[in-house]
Design an enzyme around this catalytic site. Structure first.
Site, PDB file in Angstrom:
ATOM      1  N   LYS A  52       0.867  -1.186   0.000  1.00  0.00           N
ATOM      2  CA  LYS A  52       0.000   0.000   0.000  1.00  0.00           C
ATOM      3  C   LYS A  52       0.899   1.229   0.000  1.00  0.00           C
ATOM      4  CE  LYS A  52      -3.683   2.343   2.554  1.00  0.00           C
ATOM      5  NZ  LYS A  52      -4.699   2.193   3.608  1.00  0.00           N
ATOM      6  N   ARG A  92     -10.957   9.735   2.131  1.00  0.00           N
ATOM      7  CA  ARG A  92     -10.856  10.375   3.448  1.00  0.00           C
ATOM      8  C   ARG A  92     -12.007  11.356   3.652  1.00  0.00           C
ATOM      9  NH1 ARG A  92      -4.208  10.723   3.271  1.00  0.00           N
ATOM     10  NH2 ARG A  92      -3.947   8.452   3.310  1.00  0.00           N
ATOM     11  N   LYS A 125       1.214   9.892   5.805  1.00  0.00           N
ATOM     12  CA  LYS A 125       1.354   8.519   6.310  1.00  0.00           C
ATOM     13  C   LYS A 125       2.638   7.863   5.805  1.00  0.00           C
ATOM     14  CE  LYS A 125      -3.621   7.929   7.006  1.00  0.00           C
ATOM     15  NZ  LYS A 125      -4.781   7.014   6.882  1.00  0.00           N
ATOM     16  N   GLU A 135       7.722  -6.615   0.972  1.00  0.00           N
ATOM     17  CA  GLU A 135       6.531  -6.472   1.821  1.00  0.00           C
ATOM     18  C   GLU A 135       5.560  -7.639   1.598  1.00  0.00           C
ATOM     19  OE1 GLU A 135       5.439  -4.593   4.147  1.00  0.00           O
ATOM     20  OE2 GLU A 135       6.436  -2.646   4.079  1.00  0.00           O
ATOM     21  N   LYS A 185      -2.103  -1.459  -3.946  1.00  0.00           N
ATOM     22  CA  LYS A 185      -2.986  -0.298  -3.891  1.00  0.00           C
ATOM     23  C   LYS A 185      -2.163   0.978  -3.949  1.00  0.00           C
ATOM     24  CE  LYS A 185      -6.056   1.791  -0.542  1.00  0.00           C
ATOM     25  NZ  LYS A 185      -6.643   1.659   0.753  1.00  0.00           N
ATOM     26  N   SER A 202     -10.263   5.625  -4.573  1.00  0.00           N
ATOM     27  CA  SER A 202     -11.229   6.720  -4.712  1.00  0.00           C
ATOM     28  C   SER A 202     -10.776   7.800  -5.697  1.00  0.00           C
ATOM     29  CB  SER A 202     -11.499   7.337  -3.347  1.00  0.00           C
ATOM     30  OG  SER A 202     -10.294   7.803  -2.762  1.00  0.00           O
ATOM     31  N   TYR A 214     -14.974   0.983  -6.992  1.00  0.00           N
ATOM     32  CA  TYR A 214     -16.236   1.710  -6.821  1.00  0.00           C
ATOM     33  C   TYR A 214     -17.104   1.613  -8.067  1.00  0.00           C
ATOM     34  CZ  TYR A 214     -13.509   3.357  -2.903  1.00  0.00           C
ATOM     35  OH  TYR A 214     -12.734   3.384  -1.778  1.00  0.00           O
TER      36      TYR A 214
END
Ligand SMILES: NCC(=O)CCC(=O)O
Ligand SMILES: [Mg+2]
Length: 329
Positions: free
Chosen positions: A196, A206, A223, A239, A254, A280, A319
Site C-alpha cells: 500500500k 478520506r 502517512k 513487503e 494499492k 477513490s 467503486y
C-alpha cells in the site's frame, strides 16, 4: 515478418477479436467497497465521489442484495465513525455492538453467501486520523499491531469471512493470524494490504469517512512513515513475501492504475491470489473528466478494469463494481 505476418488479420471484426482475446471481465472480478453510517434511511452521496454513497444499515441490505443479483460475490466494508467515539487507541473498534460489527451481520442476514471482508484499520476510529496509536508525534508499531489484532478478532466474531488490514504496520499479519488461530477462528482468512503506497489518490476516501490526518501540532500530516514510497518497486516484493510468510491468504496492491508494474512483478513472484484496489481518486478522475465530456465514461471504466486484470489481478476492489457488472451483463 511482414508481409507473411499481418497482425491486423486477427482484428478484422468483433467476432475475430473475441476469438483471440486474452482477458475478460466478469462480475466475479469485482469486489464492492461499501461505506456505512449510523442512522436510518440514509443514502448520502460523497461530494468528491459523484454517484457513490454512504448507507445506513437498513439501506445497506437492499444494496447488498442488488450487488448479489448482479453477480458480485464480495464486499469490503468501511465505517464512518461518529466523532465522539474516536480516541487514540481505537477502543470503539472492538465494541461487539459497534457499527462495523452490526454491518457484518446485516450483510450476512441480507445475503448469507456474500463473501464479507472488513477493513481492519485504526484511522476511522482515530482522533488523529492515523492508522496507529500515537505517542510524542510518533506512530507506534507494536502497540498498534496489538490493537489491530483485537479488531480483527472482533470482526471474525461478528462473522467476517476475511479481515483486511490496511495499516502497513510491520508484523501485523503474524500477530493477527496467531490470535485468530488461538481463538478458534481457523477459517477466517486475511487479505493483506501488503503493498500500500503513500498515495495522494486516497483523498476522496478520506472525505467519505472523514478520516484524514488532523491538522495539529506534533501530528504527522502524512502517512509516509508506514505506507510505501511511490518510488519503490523491489520493496513491494519484500513487503508482499513477508505478509505471505506471516499467513496472508490474499495480498493486495494499492492504488491500481499507477502501480500496474508492481502488480505484474508480484504476479510473477507469488502464488497466492492478488487483489488490486482501484482507489477513490481513480474513481474521481474518471467521473470528473467524463462529466466534462472529455472522456467516455463507460469505455474508460472497462478499459481500466481490464488493464488491472491483464496486469495480474485476480480481482479488483472498485467503486465501479456495480456499474461495470451492469455494463458487461
Ligand atoms: N483503506 C482504504 C484507503 O486507505 C483508501 C481507499 C481509497 O482511496 O479508495
Ligand atoms: Mg508490511
Amino acid at each position: 515478418m511482414f508481409p507473411l505476418n499481418r497482425n491486423r488479420r486477427l482484428r478484422t471484426n468483433e467476432a475475430m477479436r473475441s476469438l483471440v482475446r486474452e482477458n475478460f471481465l466478469t462480475p466475479n472480478d469485482f469486489q464492492a467497497p461499501l461505506f456505512i453510517v449510523e442512522g436510518k434511511n440514509k443514502k448520502e452521496e460523497i461530494a468528491s465521489m459523484p454517484g457513490y454513497y454512504r448507507f445506513s444499515l437498513d439501506l445497506l441490505q437492499e444494496e447488498v442484495k442488488e450487488l448479489w443479483s448482479l453477480g458480485i460475490k464480495s464486499v469490503l466494508l468501511f465505517v464512518k465513525v461518529e466523532e465522539n467515539l474516536k480516541d487514540n487507541q481505537g477502543k470503539e473498534a472492538v465494541n461487539p455492538d459497534g457499527l462495523m460489527q452490526r454491518a457484518i451481520k446485516t450483510v450476512k442476514d441480507a445475503v448469507p453467501e456474500m463473501v464479507v471482508m472488513t477493513d481492519v484499520a485504526l484511522d476511522p476510529y482515530s482522533m488523529y486520523g492515523h492508522d496507529g496509536i500515537i505517542e510524542n508525534g510518533k506512530i507506534l508499531n507494536d502497540e498498534s499491531v496489538q490493537a489491530l489484532a483485537q479488531m480483527a478478532l472482533s470482526h471474525a466474531k461478528a462473522g467476517a469471512d476475511l479481515v483486511a488490514p490496511s495499516d502497513m504496520m510491520d508484523g501485523r499479519i503474524l500477530i493477527m493470524r496467531q490470535l485468530l488461530e488461538q481463538e478458534g477462528f481457523i477459517n477466517t482468512g486475511i487479505m493483506s494490504y501488503s503493498a500500500k503506497y503513500a498515495s495522494a489518490f486516497y483523498g476522496p476516501f478520506r472525505d467519505a469517512l472523514d478520516s484524514a490526518p488532523v491538522d495539529a501540532q506534533n501530528i504527522p500530516k502524512d502517512k509516509k512513515t508506514y505506507q510505501m514510497d511511490p518510488a519503490n518497486r523491489d520493496e513491494a516484493i519484500k513487503e508482499t513475501l513477508m505478509d505471505i510468510e506471516e499467513g496472508a491468504d490474499i495480498v493486495m496492491i494499492k492504488p491500481g492504475l499507477c502501480y500496474l508494474d508492481i502488480v505484474r512483478d508480484i504476479k510473477n513472484t507469488v502464488n497466492v491470489p492478488i487483489s488490486v484496489y482501484q482507489v477513490s481518486g481513480e474513481y474521481a478522475m474518471i467521473k470528473a473528466a467524463s462529466e466534462k465530456g472529455w472522456l467516455d465514461h463507460d469505455t474508460v471504466v472497462l478499459e481500466q478494469l481490464t488493464a488491472i486484470k491483464r496486469a495480474g489481478a485476480d480481482f479488483v476492489a472498485t467503486y465501479f463494481a456495480k456499474h461495470a457488472a451492469k455494463l458487461i451483463s
